[in-house]
Design an enzyme around this catalytic site. Structure first.
Site, mmCIF file in Angstrom:
data_model
loop_
_atom_site.group_PDB
_atom_site.id
_atom_site.type_symbol
_atom_site.label_atom_id
_atom_site.label_comp_id
_atom_site.label_asym_id
_atom_site.label_seq_id
_atom_site.Cartn_x
_atom_site.Cartn_y
_atom_site.Cartn_z
ATOM 1 N N ASP A 12 42.225 40.480 8.807
ATOM 2 C CA ASP A 12 42.867 39.167 8.935
ATOM 3 C C ASP A 12 43.040 38.814 10.423
ATOM 4 O O ASP A 12 44.156 38.696 10.901
ATOM 5 C CB ASP A 12 44.222 39.145 8.194
ATOM 6 C CG ASP A 12 45.210 40.186 8.701
ATOM 7 O OD1 ASP A 12 44.779 41.234 9.238
ATOM 8 O OD2 ASP A 12 46.441 39.959 8.568
ATOM 9 N N HIS A 246 47.820 48.920 15.939
ATOM 10 C CA HIS A 246 47.867 49.090 14.479
ATOM 11 C C HIS A 246 46.457 49.282 13.900
ATOM 12 O O HIS A 246 46.091 50.359 13.452
ATOM 13 C CB HIS A 246 48.531 47.871 13.822
ATOM 14 C CG HIS A 246 49.947 47.637 14.231
ATOM 15 N ND1 HIS A 246 50.939 48.575 14.040
ATOM 16 C CD2 HIS A 246 50.550 46.578 14.816
ATOM 17 C CE1 HIS A 246 52.082 48.093 14.468
ATOM 18 N NE2 HIS A 246 51.878 46.890 14.948
HETATM 19 C C1 BDR Z 1 49.761 44.857 10.532
HETATM 20 O O1 BDR Z 1 50.158 43.517 10.233
HETATM 21 C C2 BDR Z 1 49.369 42.595 10.951
HETATM 22 O O2 BDR Z 1 50.171 41.686 11.601
HETATM 23 C C3 BDR Z 1 48.571 43.390 11.938
HETATM 24 O O3 BDR Z 1 47.288 42.828 12.141
HETATM 25 C C4 BDR Z 1 48.473 44.750 11.319
HETATM 26 O O4 BDR Z 1 47.373 44.833 10.447
HETATM 27 C C5 BDR Z 1 50.890 45.561 11.241
HETATM 28 O O5 BDR Z 1 52.029 45.621 10.423
HETATM 29 CA CA CA Z 2 45.609 43.137 10.484
#
Ligand code: BDR
Ligand code: CA
Length: 324
Positions: A12, A246
């Protein structure tokens, strides 16, 4: 030399998603066979546009498949524009943007078809809400035995680091579609969750990002630019100096699992109540009375990470690709 691992990237984009996508593209150990998009950091039109933009700007050859625009059973949560910007990429201008279209096939069907085309060979790495994965399972349950493995960025288990980032107990990707996440954790495929427990322990400092800009070509410059508002958010909210890694941490696991320490067990996701989206682990071998964790597949969740080695792998991968 061993063959690169075929990988589908379900994403995303998203600032940290962009960091992860360029990491995959740069890695000689990975063969990106498809990008499948999902809502999450922005709506599906925007995340798909961003994936198409990156394909064009960075010469990705993998096809882009558009995913679903909403969770399985509930309305979509508002986009976190305060983290990823109105355009999902830190509101950095998308220079030279030429509108392009994704492939006609929906994302979940592309996942099924690639799993069937290359049985036992494809790693599905998912770093957004897990709705496309749940739709693939619903349409063709055999997909669970046809993939090599599933690696997600998602969840928070309270084993280390932070227990949640959108509520005190829920991580964003799970919270954005808890029903899908519960189906994905309890499907009979080998799944590893790279969770907030470890991703909040890997931070790219401003100096690190600046060095990428200086030595990793256009990719480094783009990543440094989009990371600035993202780092500002983490600085103001969590006191972190830099960017939490992340989604690229899930990619790092696919490349080198020895970077992580895992705990095995069965996982259920809370789909109602104040704990909505909480990921709850029953460690393998622990004994309780009858519970919702009984007879569920044993999966793996991350409990520790070697931050220095992961950051080195990321930097060296991007630099080597730029030098090639
Ligand atoms: C996750 O949530 C999204 O905002 C980031 O892309 C990541 O995949 C972190 O909690
Ligand atoms: Ca993400």
């Amino acid at each position: 030399m061993t063959q690169p691992t075929k990988i589908i990237f379900d994403t995303d984009p998203g600032i940290d998603d962009a960091m992860a996508l360029l990491f995959i593209e740069a890695s000689p150990d990975l063969d990106l066979v498809a990008v499948t998009t999902i809502f999450g950091n922005s709506d599906i039109e925007t995340t798909t546009r961003n994936a198409l933009y990156m394909k064009q700007r960075f010469g990705l050859t993998a096809p882009i498949y558009k995913g679903t625009d909403k969770p399985l059973v509930r309305p979509r949560n508002p986009s976190p524009t305060f983290v990823h910007g109105e355009n999902g990429l830190g509101d950095v201008e998308l220079t030279g943007l030429v509108p392009a279209k994704p492939e006609a096939k929906p994302a979940h069907q592309a996942i099924i078809d690639l799993a069937r085309q290359f049985p036992g060979e494809v790693v599905l790495c998912a770093v957004g809400p897990l709705t496309n994965l749940a739709l693939a399972l619903q349409a063709d349950p055999e997909v669970a035995s046809l993939l090599k493995s599933v690696v997600i960025m998602g969840g928070a288990f309270g084993l280390a680091g932070k227990p949640g980032n959108v509520t005190p107990v829920a991580e964003a990707n799970i919270w954005n579609d808890p029903e899908a996440a519960d189906q994905v954790f309890t499907a009979p495929w080998p799944l590893t969750a790279i969770s907030l427990d470890v991703t909040t322990q890997v931070v790219m400092s401003p100096d690190y990002m600046q060095a990428l800009e200086a030595s990793a070509g256009d990719a480094g410059a783009f990543l440094n630019a989009i990371s600035k508002p993202y780092a500002a958010f983490y600085g103001s909210r969590d006191g972190v100096v830099g960017c939490c890694v992340h989604d690229a941490a899930a990619v790092a696991f696919v490349i080198d699992p020895t970077l992580f320490t895992l705990q095995r067990g069965s996982v259920r996701v809370l789909t109602e109540g104040i704990g909505l989206g909480q990921t709850c682990l029953k460690a393998e071998g622990e004994l309780f009375g009858p519970s919702a964790w009984d007879d569920q597949p044993i999966q793996a969740v991350s409990v520790a990470v070697d931050e220095a080695r992961l950051l080195k792998l990321y930097r060296e991968t991007l630099l080597a690709a730029n030098a090639a």
